[in-house]
Design a protein around this motif. Structure first.
Motif, PDB file in Angstrom:
ATOM      1  N   ASP A 141       0.888  -1.211   0.083  1.00 56.08           N
ATOM      2  CA  ASP A 141       0.075   0.072   0.067  1.00 56.08           C
ATOM      3  C   ASP A 141       0.903   1.324  -0.010  1.00 56.08           C
ATOM      4  O   ASP A 141       0.725   2.186  -0.713  1.00 56.08           O
ATOM      5  CB  ASP A 141      -0.846   0.126   1.236  1.00 56.08           C
ATOM      6  N   ASN A 166      -9.848   5.046   2.436  1.00 53.63           N
ATOM      7  CA  ASN A 166     -10.134   3.455   2.495  1.00 53.63           C
ATOM      8  C   ASN A 166     -11.496   3.065   2.713  1.00 53.63           C
ATOM      9  O   ASN A 166     -12.174   3.773   3.637  1.00 53.63           O
ATOM     10  CB  ASN A 166      -9.330   2.986   4.021  1.00 53.63           C
ATOM     11  N   ARG A 252      -4.588   0.901   8.503  1.00 52.60           N
ATOM     12  CA  ARG A 252      -3.865   1.074   7.217  1.00 52.60           C
ATOM     13  C   ARG A 252      -3.718   2.487   7.007  1.00 52.60           C
ATOM     14  O   ARG A 252      -2.453   2.745   6.383  1.00 52.60           O
ATOM     15  CB  ARG A 252      -5.097   0.587   6.410  1.00 52.60           C
ATOM     16  N   ILE A 256       0.319   3.998   5.931  1.00 51.94           N
ATOM     17  CA  ILE A 256       0.465   4.814   4.693  1.00 51.94           C
ATOM     18  C   ILE A 256       1.114   5.998   4.995  1.00 51.94           C
ATOM     19  O   ILE A 256       2.105   6.252   4.277  1.00 51.94           O
ATOM     20  CB  ILE A 256      -0.786   4.635   3.948  1.00 51.94           C
ATOM     21  N   VAL A 286      -7.719   0.472   0.502  1.00 51.04           N
ATOM     22  CA  VAL A 286      -7.386   1.734   0.054  1.00 51.04           C
ATOM     23  C   VAL A 286      -7.590   2.193  -1.299  1.00 51.04           C
ATOM     24  O   VAL A 286      -7.737   1.379  -2.258  1.00 51.04           O
ATOM     25  CB  VAL A 286      -5.905   1.596   0.382  1.00 51.04           C
ATOM     26  N   ARG A 306      -6.812  -0.892  -3.471  1.00 53.88           N
ATOM     27  CA  ARG A 306      -6.723  -2.293  -3.313  1.00 53.88           C
ATOM     28  C   ARG A 306      -7.995  -3.088  -3.382  1.00 53.88           C
ATOM     29  O   ARG A 306      -9.209  -2.462  -3.158  1.00 53.88           O
ATOM     30  CB  ARG A 306      -6.475  -2.440  -1.821  1.00 53.88           C
ATOM     31  N   ILE A 322      -2.903  -4.637  -5.228  1.00 56.77           N
ATOM     32  CA  ILE A 322      -3.147  -3.117  -5.200  1.00 56.77           C
ATOM     33  C   ILE A 322      -2.397  -2.619  -6.218  1.00 56.77           C
ATOM     34  O   ILE A 322      -1.399  -3.198  -6.752  1.00 56.77           O
ATOM     35  CB  ILE A 322      -2.838  -2.592  -3.867  1.00 56.77           C
TER      36      ILE A 322
END
Length: 451
Positions: A141, A166, A252, A256, A286, A306, A322
């Motif tokens: 990601d 996301n 997540r 990132i 994402v 993703r 992704i």
RNA sequence: GUGGUUGUAGCUCAGUUGGUUAGAGCGUCGGAUUGUGGUUCCGAAUGUCGGGGGUUCGAGUCCCCUCAUCCACCCCA
């Protein structure tokens, strides 16, 4: 002469010819994309423009189905690819055994969509995709976000912003509100927030999404949070307490953001934006969009996200992935509008006029020597007036011309002419080309630094 | 796919309430300058007025269709 009726030369709506002045920067952009993708270890693949219809149909959305060019040939139903992701899914299902995971590929190729044209929207356009499949790791990601950033930077775009979201976050909220089955309509409505404003979206949430006024207000409230990325994430975390999927989505995003910071990406180049939802149904985590801050109306120039199990329709093997896609032709349209597109009219560095009609072989020798020295050389094919030849060179934007008539050629010399300031210098080259190459290098380096 | 915009020379455009052989600037080509361009001067070429049909004595100008274009919706790169 034949009296046969001429056929009017023309191209189909949304399909275009590319003249050298566009094709030269276009090729340069593709080259830049390849370079950036390779710098992260992505490998090139290619797939056919045409696929069995069953491979393509029903995989994107109703809309992409409607836009797909399809026809029958040899008793087979076929379709032209409308993106590079569905073909990748088919490709992966077929070859992943040989390739192994994780598999990182890039694919630069045209796609076709029969939709109405608009600025930066064509029916045939090139996408520059890169994807990592076979891993759910947050590392991929972060890398995807980094590649988008590096790519736009390498192309030379000054003002762009990667918007990151996301889908799990909004889905988490919807779950809390008991609206999970409405997620698609809600995501699509929210996607329009920036363009149409909260009132319109509020109305659409209730009318199309079937939300109550209260529910719509809650959804919009989540979208309207302010602050930098970290503050935003904290607020989201707070709002999603107790929802596993939502919390996972937030963490997540946090990973990132942290990764981008660690990689030294400047903070105004990215932003967490809950309203970025992406239209395509197959995104599950994402999502990215990239806006040009000087021309937001042209839309996203690089988008992706993703997907949990893209190849699931073609294989039982679980293949999460992704990726993202640079819209080459849209980006070029934007750069053109912003006057940021250099339009060179030649690919050569050095111009050699055909001065003396009897000395063709001498010019062939001179040109070869300079080409072996690493320069692109264009020789003028007709020995017409020198002034006209120099005007041609000037119009094409050459910086250097090598002028040699019988006097110079007899002495093994030539004039190295700087076309910008009209100065020239006589150089001897017939035994040792180095002084000639040095003189060319001097002019070229001074003309590129002055740009 | 829906709604609207625009369509005159290679480019940017002008063309009066429909009225004889449709214009300008820029660009292009040739010359002034038989070994040196970007300035200047002189000269030249190029339009089935997007295409088709209709109204009219007469249409670049009005009407319909079509193609292209741009914008909005939709969707998206």
């Amino acid at each position: 002469m034949s009296t046969q009726q001429l056929i009017e030369p023309r191209t189909l709506k949304g399909f275009r010819d590319y003249l050298p002045e566009i094709m030269i920067p276009r090729e340069r952009l593709m080259e830049t994309a390849r370079r950036v993708y390779r710098s992260y270890g992505f490998s090139p693949i290619d797939t056919p423009a045409l696929e069995y219809l069953e491979i393509l149909a029903g995989k994107g959305s109703d809309e992409t189905d409607r836009q797909m060019y399809r026809f029958e040939h040899g008793g087979r139903q076929v379709g032209m690819r409308f993106d590079l992701t569905i073909p990748l899914a088919r490709f992966a299902a077929q070859h992943i055994g040989k390739l192994g995971t994780p598999f990182k590929r890039y694919h630069i190729a045209p796609v076709w969509r029969g939709e109405n044209t608009q600025a930066g929207r064509y029916r045939e356009f090139v996408q520059c995709d890169f994807d990592t499949i076979g891993t759910e790791s947050v590392a991929s990601d972060v890398e995807t976000a980094l590649v988008i950033h590096d790519l736009l930077k390498a192309i030379g775009i000054e003002r762009f912003q990667v918007r990151i979201n996301n889908r799990q976050i909004l889905n988490g909220l919807l779950e809390q509100l008991g609206l999970l089955d409405r997620s698609q309509a809600v995501l699509r409505a929210i996607d329009k927030l920036e363009k149409l404003g909260p009132d319109v979206v509020d109305e659409e949430l209730q009318r199309v999404g079937g939300l109550t006024a209260e529910q719509a207000t809650t959804v919009l409230g989540l979208c309207n949070m302010n602050g930098d990325s970290n503050e935003l994430l904290s607020q989201l975390e707070h709002a999603l307490v107790g929802n596993d999927s939502g919390m996972a989505g937030v963490s997540r995003l946090r990973a990132i953001i942290d990764g981008l910071q660690a990689a030294g990406v400047s903070e105004d180049r990215y932003r967490v934006d809950v309203t970025i939802a992406r239209g395509l149904d197959y995104y599950t985590g994402v999502v990215f969009e990239t806006l040009l801050q000087d021309l937001p109306s042209i839309g996203s120039v690089c988008s992706g996200g993703r997907y949990d199990n893209l190849a699931g329709l073609y294989t039982k093997q679980h293949l999460p992935g992704i990726g993202a896609s640079l819209g080459l032709d849209r980006l070029i349209a934007a750069m053109e509008q912003l006057n940021q597109l250099e339009k060179p009219k030649t690919t050569a560095d050095v111009f050699v006029p055909f001065f003396d009609a009897d000395r063709l072989n001498d010019y062939m020798k001179l040109c070869s020597v300079v080409r072996r020295g690493g320069y692109n050389v264009e020789f003028y094919p007709d020995s017409k007036k020198l002034g006209a030849q120099l005007k041609f060179a000037d119009d094409r934007g050459f910086a250097v011309a090598l002028v040699a008539g019988s006097d110079e050629l007899n002495a093994g010399n030539c004039q190295v002419k700087d076309l910008r300031n009209k100065s020239s210098e006589v150089v001897h080259w017939s035994e040792n080309p180095q002084p000639l190459l040095d003189a060319i290098a001097k002019i070229i380096s001074s003309s590129t630094t002055s740009k």
